[in-house]
Design an enzyme around this catalytic site. Sequence first.
Site, PDB file in Angstrom:
ATOM      1  N   GLU A  86       8.015  48.053  49.546  1.00  0.00           N
ATOM      2  CA  GLU A  86       8.237  48.672  50.851  1.00  0.00           C
ATOM      3  C   GLU A  86       7.560  47.871  51.948  1.00  0.00           C
ATOM      4  OE1 GLU A  86       5.132  49.427  52.099  1.00  0.00           O
ATOM      5  OE2 GLU A  86       4.481  48.906  50.067  1.00  0.00           O
ATOM      6  N   GLY A 102       1.572  45.287  49.551  1.00  0.00           N
ATOM      7  CA  GLY A 102       2.860  45.958  49.519  1.00  0.00           C
ATOM      8  C   GLY A 102       3.991  44.954  49.407  1.00  0.00           C
ATOM      9  N   GLU A 103       5.158  45.302  49.946  1.00  0.00           N
ATOM     10  CA  GLU A 103       6.366  44.448  49.924  1.00  0.00           C
ATOM     11  C   GLU A 103       6.993  44.361  48.536  1.00  0.00           C
ATOM     12  OE1 GLU A 103       5.560  40.437  51.109  1.00  0.00           O
ATOM     13  OE2 GLU A 103       4.785  40.986  53.087  1.00  0.00           O
ATOM     14  N   GLY A 104       6.338  44.896  47.516  1.00  0.00           N
ATOM     15  CA  GLY A 104       6.749  44.621  46.139  1.00  0.00           C
ATOM     16  C   GLY A 104       6.017  43.427  45.554  1.00  0.00           C
TER      17      GLY A 104
END
Lengths: 341, 341
Positions: free
Chosen positions: A166, A308-310
Amino acid sequence: MAEPLFPAASLVTLRARLNALPGPDEAAAGAARTRQGNLTKPPGSLGRLEDLAIFMAGWQGKERPRIDKAQAVVFAGNHGVCAQGVNPYPQEVTVQMVANFRAGGAAVNQLCRASGAELSVVELELDRPTGDFTQGLAMSEAELLEAMMRGAEALDPAADVLLLGEMGIGNSTVAAALAHATFGGSAADWVGPGTGSDDAGIRRKISAIEAGAQRHAGLLDDPFTTLMAFGGREQAAICGAVLAARALRIPVLLDGYICTAAAAVLARLEGDALAHCIVSHASAEPGQRRLLVHLGKQAVLDMGMRLGEGSGAAVALGVLRAALEAHNGMATFAEAGVSGV
Amino acid sequence: MAEPLFPAASLVTLRARLNALPGPDEAAAGAARTRQGNLTKPPGSLGRLEDLAIFMAGWQGKERPRIDKAQAVVFAGNHGVCAQGVNPYPQEVTVQMVANFRAGGAAVNQLCRASGAELSVVELELDRPTGDFTQGLAMSEAELLEAMMRGAEALDPAADVLLLGEMGIGNSTVAAALAHATFGGSAADWVGPGTGSDDAGIRRKISAIEAGAQRHAGLLDDPFTTLMAFGGREQAAICGAVLAARALRIPVLLDGYICTAAAAVLARLEGDALAHCIVSHASAEPGQRRLLVHLGKQAVLDMGMRLGEGSGAAVALGVLRAALEAHNGMATFAEAGVSGV
């Protein structure tokens, strides 16, 4: 689950379709467990790698699970609660980072390339932030269902594993609000520095969550109304993707705190809704360890990451691939002519 | 270190050559640290991945370190202390597992393939086990120097990183004896189940170590005489490889307990002899966590692995590659047009 989860006209419809979450193939998992016991190593000596291989075998329904196609999706959203000063970065950074994902310049791009995941980004109405949850609902029922559907639609049914991440300035506050609503405790238990809040910023996060919890007290006994209360769209999309993956028995790598907190609202559904999910890493965000305890899960990695971001899911994919290489490629004691105990 | 470490006619000669261990390139490490601060992420948010990239930059002497060639070496030896019943497997398993490595059937073969390491195996006189350390020296000075030289010779000077592993039935007892001699405490502090000892087996391991420590008490204040006392050849080879890598400033990934305990005898040399070494994982063998405390190092992974062979180093290599992909490939805030804090 015979019929697709989405589109769903209402939460009542969606809930009715969620009454039969499929489980893993226990026969395949058992065959994989037996195979692990015959491989040329002391039993159990590959530790978590063995568990991961058996887990994958169960969800893929194959004694020797494979990852030919690893799909990574980053959902991006914006959050009305930023009006409460909960994040040091300007909200425009969300759209700037989406551009960075598309240009290939972000951490998750490099990490997905390193571990062999195909990355896509789903923007969720970035120019229309969710409502400020200290002032009212973050999303209407229709908005929630729409965002969940976007998540479910993003899943490639041919994926062997789904990585979720995300991006959304302010969404560590949303994560903490969701975790607090789902598992209780004090707001402060679930709040950490996020992208880099100082003490005053952390106090603003706590105050916002306390205000939201008070305002929405009547909505917090249900996963979906909890999502309506606090948002955000990317959290709802993550839940949609987790449920869609479950329907197809596709295993999921959740990323860190924000992604795990989003999926964790589903823990209150019947049928162990997160059984097919692996938590990729224990992040530096302190709430992540609390989530792991509540979910009864162990993270794959513990690298002090908090991006985050994966990004953590992409690193964990490399470990998962290693687990399957060992599981599928090793010789048995009999094949290698090695004496057992 | 101008002249090669090996061959060395005596330990006196070797010690004289070890008086100037090279350090990392602080300018390159500093440039890498600055670069990390400019990449499109909150500062520090990639956690350990950032540290690993900066570490590699320092030892490789490049702001953007690379791993084109990752070399993995498994050293195999046999141990006279097996006469004390310290291992449930027959000693023939060492040579059988070497055959398995050569045939490509072991865990480390699959894990090296998964992370892109070139694997070789060095057999150290498997038909001539070291002496039983409860009865006398494991190795003479000449045998120690020979085994260390085999380790140093195994290093490919073109390697960008060196992964070290070991195989040798009985060598978790040797590891515990070395750690006990190096860092003190009780023998029981350093003993664990190894390949799968039961309680009686663990008691035999402790008794053997106590007997050895008593017999060799006068030798245990020096890394090299400690190695002569307890062995084994693979432990000595690991030390030789670690020192040879240091001379060339090649960073090293140590595997789990046995490999780390071997290298840890060098911790008592002047000049932080293990500064170029990363401990790949905190194994299930309980002594590994004690070693990490004594060495002041943090493991990359914590996966409950306890196989040896270099298996944990091979998995950690994947994480190290991910760290460098992020470091080298990410856009800076300026490049991506993303607003900073």
